[in-house]
Design a protein around this motif. Structure first.
Motif, mmCIF file in Angstrom:
data_model
loop_
_atom_site.group_PDB
_atom_site.id
_atom_site.type_symbol
_atom_site.label_atom_id
_atom_site.label_comp_id
_atom_site.label_asym_id
_atom_site.label_seq_id
_atom_site.Cartn_x
_atom_site.Cartn_y
_atom_site.Cartn_z
ATOM 1 N N THR A 60 1.100 2.544 -1.435
ATOM 2 C CA THR A 60 1.440 3.874 -1.939
ATOM 3 C C THR A 60 2.673 4.416 -1.238
ATOM 4 O O THR A 60 3.597 4.949 -1.872
ATOM 5 C CB THR A 60 0.257 4.842 -1.746
ATOM 6 N N ASP A 61 2.724 4.275 0.093
ATOM 7 C CA ASP A 61 3.879 4.767 0.854
ATOM 8 C C ASP A 61 5.159 4.036 0.445
ATOM 9 O O ASP A 61 6.225 4.641 0.314
ATOM 10 C CB ASP A 61 3.640 4.594 2.352
ATOM 11 N N ALA A 62 5.051 2.718 0.218
ATOM 12 C CA ALA A 62 6.224 1.948 -0.182
ATOM 13 C C ALA A 62 6.711 2.358 -1.565
ATOM 14 O O ALA A 62 7.917 2.493 -1.802
ATOM 15 C CB ALA A 62 5.901 0.454 -0.160
ATOM 16 N N LEU A 63 5.769 2.579 -2.496
ATOM 17 C CA LEU A 63 6.141 2.909 -3.875
ATOM 18 C C LEU A 63 6.651 4.338 -4.021
ATOM 19 O O LEU A 63 7.462 4.633 -4.900
ATOM 20 C CB LEU A 63 4.942 2.693 -4.793
ATOM 21 N N THR A 64 6.171 5.244 -3.164
ATOM 22 C CA THR A 64 6.568 6.647 -3.278
ATOM 23 C C THR A 64 7.701 7.018 -2.333
ATOM 24 O O THR A 64 8.226 8.137 -2.399
ATOM 25 C CB THR A 64 5.369 7.574 -2.984
ATOM 26 N N ALA A 66 7.426 7.352 0.898
ATOM 27 C CA ALA A 66 6.938 8.185 1.998
ATOM 28 C C ALA A 66 7.292 7.542 3.342
ATOM 29 O O ALA A 66 7.586 6.350 3.427
ATOM 30 C CB ALA A 66 5.427 8.353 1.887
ATOM 31 N N LYS A 67 7.247 8.351 4.400
ATOM 32 C CA LYS A 67 7.503 7.845 5.742
ATOM 33 C C LYS A 67 6.395 6.846 6.106
ATOM 34 O O LYS A 67 5.215 7.132 5.945
ATOM 35 C CB LYS A 67 7.525 8.988 6.755
ATOM 36 N N THR A 68 6.782 5.677 6.580
ATOM 37 C CA THR A 68 5.808 4.637 6.883
ATOM 38 C C THR A 68 5.208 4.803 8.282
ATOM 39 O O THR A 68 5.849 5.363 9.178
ATOM 40 C CB THR A 68 6.442 3.239 6.777
ATOM 41 N N VAL A 69 4.003 4.326 8.441
ATOM 42 C CA VAL A 69 3.305 4.409 9.724
ATOM 43 C C VAL A 69 3.877 3.400 10.717
ATOM 44 O O VAL A 69 3.954 3.666 11.912
ATOM 45 C CB VAL A 69 1.788 4.154 9.531
ATOM 46 N N VAL A 70 4.267 2.223 10.229
ATOM 47 C CA VAL A 70 4.861 1.187 11.084
ATOM 48 C C VAL A 70 6.116 0.655 10.411
ATOM 49 O O VAL A 70 6.355 0.886 9.217
ATOM 50 C CB VAL A 70 3.879 0.017 11.343
ATOM 51 N N GLU A 71 6.918 -0.063 11.174
ATOM 52 C CA GLU A 71 8.130 -0.681 10.637
ATOM 53 C C GLU A 71 7.806 -2.082 10.126
ATOM 54 O O GLU A 71 7.196 -2.888 10.837
ATOM 55 C CB GLU A 71 9.212 -0.757 11.719
ATOM 56 N N LEU A 72 8.223 -2.362 8.891
ATOM 57 C CA LEU A 72 7.942 -3.666 8.301
ATOM 58 C C LEU A 72 8.613 -4.795 9.082
ATOM 59 O O LEU A 72 8.058 -5.886 9.212
ATOM 60 C CB LEU A 72 8.405 -3.687 6.846
#
Length: 227
Positions: A60-64, A66-72
């Motif tokens: 959801t965060d990736a698609l919207t 949004a600020k991510t919880v961790v760095e990919l």
């Protein structure tokens, strides 16, 4: 049975669940194939319901945006080792349960052998060529190979296939049918057999031994184990 990760994400994001009737165009079908690919990849992680919720949040965060919880970049490289560990854990649990079934025998290599139908003919040696019908699945039940679907038996030298088959089929008699649950180490190991068999996969085969003798070869093969 656990909810499919991809379906859960789609429900969470749209509140709707696609039906077969809505998949009409070539683009629709290709995008559906993308969903199948993602779902099968994620299924390798043997996720708990709580972990599925975490996956849903990440998607959801990736698609919207949004600020991510961790760095990919930091955690992406950890995915493959995690998948490996989860595959091994799920495979070991499956093997343990299979060994507890009535009539099952655990062989020296860790293969779980279960006779499904007694044969009355001869028993093959590793040096023999055998003719069989078979069906192979992952522990999820996903079928990756079947001589039944090809419409003809497979014929091969018993000493030239994956070690699980070499060991297990030697316990059968012509006319018999058996199930082999194969640990990854005596199947396709850490490499797997892309695209159908993932790394470190425990495999399940149902095999009918039709005859001994003859020529030919066209079933699961493996390179000699590396020392």
């Amino acid at each position: 049975m656990r909810l499919g990760v991809l379906s859960a994400v789609l429900v969470a994001l749209t509140g709707l669940q696609a039906t077969a009737q809505e998949i009409k165009t070539e683009d629709d079908k290709t995008i559906y194939a993308l969903g199948l690919s993602i779902g099968r990849s994620v299924k390798m992680f043997d996720l708990s319901p709580a972990e599925i919720e975490i996956v849903k949040k990440g998607m959801t965060d990736a698609l919207t945006g949004a600020k991510t919880v961790v760095e990919l970049d930091q955690y992406g490289p950890k995915l493959q080792p995690l998948a490996k560990g989860r595959q091994e854990r799920a495979g070991q649990k499956f093997l343990e349960n299979a060994a507890k079934e009535k009539g099952a025998t655990k062989l020296p290599s860790g293969v779980v052998y279960k006779e499904l139908k007694a044969g009355t003919g001869a028993t093959p040696k590793a040096s023999d060529t055998v003719k069989v019908n078979y069906r192979g699945t992952l522990i999820t039940g996903l079928e990756f190979d079947s001589s039944y679907k090809r419409g003809e038996p497979a014929e091969f030298p018993l000493g030239g296939v994956i070690p699980c088959w070499t060991e297990g089929v030697q316990k059968m008699k012509v006319g018999g049918k058996a199930q082999l649950v194969c640990p990854a180490k005596v199947a396709y190991g850490e490499q797997g057999s892309p695209p159908t068999i993932p790394p470190n996969a425990t495999l399940v085969f149902e095999i009918e031994l039709l005859s001994i003798g003859g020529q030919g070869a066209d079933v699961p093969r493996a390179d000699p184990p590396k020392k």
